[in-house]
Design a protein around this motif. Structure first.
Motif, PDB file in Angstrom:
ATOM      1  N   ARG A   1       0.944  13.417  -9.317  1.00 29.42           N
ATOM      2  CA  ARG A   1       0.798  12.631 -10.555  1.00 29.42           C
ATOM      3  C   ARG A   1       2.086  11.902 -10.923  1.00 29.42           C
ATOM      4  N   ASN A   2       3.200  12.336 -10.370  1.00 26.01           N
ATOM      5  CA  ASN A   2       4.471  11.649 -10.613  1.00 26.01           C
ATOM      6  C   ASN A   2       4.643  10.419  -9.729  1.00 26.01           C
ATOM      7  N   LEU A   3       3.699  10.182  -8.820  1.00 29.65           N
ATOM      8  CA  LEU A   3       3.830   9.123  -7.829  1.00 29.65           C
ATOM      9  C   LEU A   3       2.738   8.072  -7.986  1.00 29.65           C
ATOM     10  N   GLU A   4       2.997   6.897  -7.438  1.00 32.38           N
ATOM     11  CA  GLU A   4       1.964   5.881  -7.282  1.00 32.38           C
ATOM     12  C   GLU A   4       1.343   6.067  -5.899  1.00 32.38           C
TER      13      GLU A   4
ATOM     14  N   HIS B   1      -8.648  17.917  -8.787  1.00 32.38           N
ATOM     15  CA  HIS B   1      -7.687  17.923  -9.891  1.00 32.38           C
ATOM     16  C   HIS B   1      -7.292  16.503 -10.304  1.00 32.38           C
ATOM     17  N   LEU B   2      -7.209  15.608  -9.312  1.00 33.95           N
ATOM     18  CA  LEU B   2      -6.794  14.229  -9.599  1.00 33.95           C
ATOM     19  C   LEU B   2      -7.970  13.336  -9.993  1.00 33.95           C
ATOM     20  N   GLY B   3      -9.194  13.832  -9.790  1.00 36.41           N
ATOM     21  CA  GLY B   3     -10.375  13.050 -10.147  1.00 36.41           C
ATOM     22  C   GLY B   3     -10.618  11.860  -9.244  1.00 36.41           C
ATOM     23  N   ILE B   4     -10.372  12.031  -7.928  1.00 35.45           N
ATOM     24  CA  ILE B   4     -10.586  10.938  -6.980  1.00 35.45           C
ATOM     25  C   ILE B   4     -11.525  11.417  -5.874  1.00 35.45           C
ATOM     26  N   PRO B   5     -12.167  10.482  -5.152  1.00 35.37           N
ATOM     27  CA  PRO B   5     -13.086  10.875  -4.070  1.00 35.37           C
ATOM     28  C   PRO B   5     -12.334  11.548  -2.923  1.00 35.37           C
TER      29      PRO B   5
ATOM     30  N   THR C   1      -0.395  22.768  -8.173  1.00 35.44           N
ATOM     31  CA  THR C   1       1.019  22.391  -8.130  1.00 35.44           C
ATOM     32  C   THR C   1       1.220  21.066  -7.409  1.00 35.44           C
ATOM     33  N   ILE C   2       0.565  20.906  -6.256  1.00 36.16           N
ATOM     34  CA  ILE C   2       0.727  19.662  -5.500  1.00 36.16           C
ATOM     35  C   ILE C   2       0.128  18.480  -6.263  1.00 36.16           C
ATOM     36  N   ALA C   3      -1.004  18.695  -6.919  1.00 29.99           N
ATOM     37  CA  ALA C   3      -1.607  17.630  -7.724  1.00 29.99           C
ATOM     38  C   ALA C   3      -0.660  17.214  -8.846  1.00 29.99           C
ATOM     39  N   ALA C   4       0.007  18.178  -9.459  1.00 30.12           N
ATOM     40  CA  ALA C   4       0.969  17.863 -10.526  1.00 30.12           C
ATOM     41  C   ALA C   4       2.121  17.028  -9.978  1.00 30.12           C
ATOM     42  N   ALA C   5       2.555  17.335  -8.746  1.00 34.51           N
ATOM     43  CA  ALA C   5       3.624  16.551  -8.133  1.00 34.51           C
ATOM     44  C   ALA C   5       3.154  15.133  -7.832  1.00 34.51           C
TER      45      ALA C   5
ATOM     46  N   MET D   1       0.848  -1.194   0.000  1.00 31.57           N
ATOM     47  CA  MET D   1       0.000   0.000   0.000  1.00 31.57           C
ATOM     48  C   MET D   1       0.879   1.238   0.000  1.00 31.57           C
ATOM     49  N   LYS D   2       0.520   2.207  -0.802  1.00 29.78           N
ATOM     50  CA  LYS D   2       1.305   3.434  -0.908  1.00 29.78           C
ATOM     51  C   LYS D   2       0.456   4.630  -0.458  1.00 29.78           C
ATOM     52  N   ILE D   3       0.987   5.356   0.510  1.00 27.91           N
ATOM     53  CA  ILE D   3       0.282   6.509   1.072  1.00 27.91           C
ATOM     54  C   ILE D   3       1.108   7.765   0.831  1.00 27.91           C
ATOM     55  N   VAL D   4       0.466   8.804   0.332  1.00 29.28           N
ATOM     56  CA  VAL D   4       1.101  10.119   0.165  1.00 29.28           C
ATOM     57  C   VAL D   4       0.496  11.052   1.205  1.00 29.28           C
ATOM     58  N   VAL D   5       1.337  11.697   1.978  1.00 30.06           N
ATOM     59  CA  VAL D   5       0.891  12.659   2.979  1.00 30.06           C
ATOM     60  C   VAL D   5       1.392  14.047   2.574  1.00 30.06           C
ATOM     61  N   CYS D   6       0.478  15.000   2.491  1.00 31.33           N
ATOM     62  CA  CYS D   6       0.840  16.385   2.164  1.00 31.33           C
ATOM     63  C   CYS D   6       0.978  17.170   3.460  1.00 31.33           C
ATOM     64  N   VAL D   7       2.124  17.785   3.651  1.00 28.14           N
ATOM     65  CA  VAL D   7       2.347  18.589   4.850  1.00 28.14           C
ATOM     66  C   VAL D   7       2.774  19.990   4.437  1.00 28.14           C
TER      67      VAL D   7
END
Length: 261
Positions: A106-109, A134-138, A100-104, A1-7
């Protein structure tokens, strides 16, 4: 499982707030901390990692000094840190920041993205939901509790004077309340490892899906008309009642007038 956390690295208001001539915060001149809601979101990701295994990647956008919050996140237990920084990204409002963060991202899984509900230097609560759009997710906002069940996340969402229990299939985005948990402390070993770790740095050239019209101060539809570190308050109403009973009646009348009771 891959989790991205924005801080986000936000000003520590105890040390005072400073502004530039254009009305934006002078972040380079202020002491900074990790945004509290974001830290709760990071702790949620780390608990999922502890319980069921996950790779936690922490992303922040800001000045080069924002690397500090990434190293703090690594010292807490995150696996990777990504700093998005470039002069052309400066002065962004919520729209330009989320683009900008959404664009970043998009480079990740990713399976799950966690952000804080809002940052203490803006209090808009817009960036997380905008990223999901922007990412089209819930998106499920105001998370008070969360758990993973199969390929879905179940969230107890705070809503006025009650709660919603919502379930969303991943990938999805969650915005976390600071009340979600009590973030862990950095460990001594984690601190040493964090300062030896390599931080990935991305600039404008790495954000291939980001349009020039949606970044930085020029790409921000919200403009600051005026900024101040002090808010002037009126003198208020001063009343000297003749007795304690009169004082109680006055307070009761004012509370009723303001619809507090």
């Amino acid at each position: 499982m891959k989790i991205v956390v924005c801080v986000k690295q936000v000003p520590d208001t105890k040390g005072g707030v400073k502004f530039k001539a254009d009305g934006t915060l002078d972040r380079g001149a202020m002491l900074s901390i990790m945004n509290p809601d974001d830290k709760a979101g990071l702790e949620a990701a780390l608990r999922i990692k502890d319980e069921m295994g996950a790779e936690v990647t922490v992303v922040t956008m800001g000045l080069p000094k924002a690397e500090e919050v990434l190293r703090e996140a690594l010292a807490m237990g995150a696996d990777k840190g990504i700093l998005v920084t470039d002069r052309v990204l400066g002065g962004a409002d919520t729209w330009a920041t989320s683009q900008t963060i959404a664009a970043a991202i998009r480079n990740l899984e990713y399976d799950l993205i966690i952000t804080g509900r809002q940052a203490i230097d803006g209090d808009t609560a817009q960036v997380g939901p905008q990223i999901s759009e922007h990412l089209g997710i819930p998106v499920i906002s105001y998370a008070h509790e969360l758990k993973i069940e199969g390929d879905s996340v179940i969230v107890k969402r705070q809503y006025d004077d009650r709660y919603h229990i919502l379930k969303a299939k991943m990938p999805c985005l969650i915005t976390a309340l600071s009340e979600l948990n009590e973030p862990r402390y950095m460990t001594p070993g984690g601190i040493f490892d964090a300062f030896d770790a390599e931080i990935t740095v991305w600039g404008r050239a790495d954000l291939t899906t980001l349009d020039d019209s949606n970044m930085g101060l020029k790409g921000s539809p919200t403009q600051i008309a005026k900024a101040s570190d002090k808010v002037a308050k009126g003198a208020g109403e001063k009343v000297v009642p003749e007795s304690a009973s009169d004082a109680a009646d006055l307070i009761l009348a004012k509370l009723t007038e303001k619809h507090v009771i």
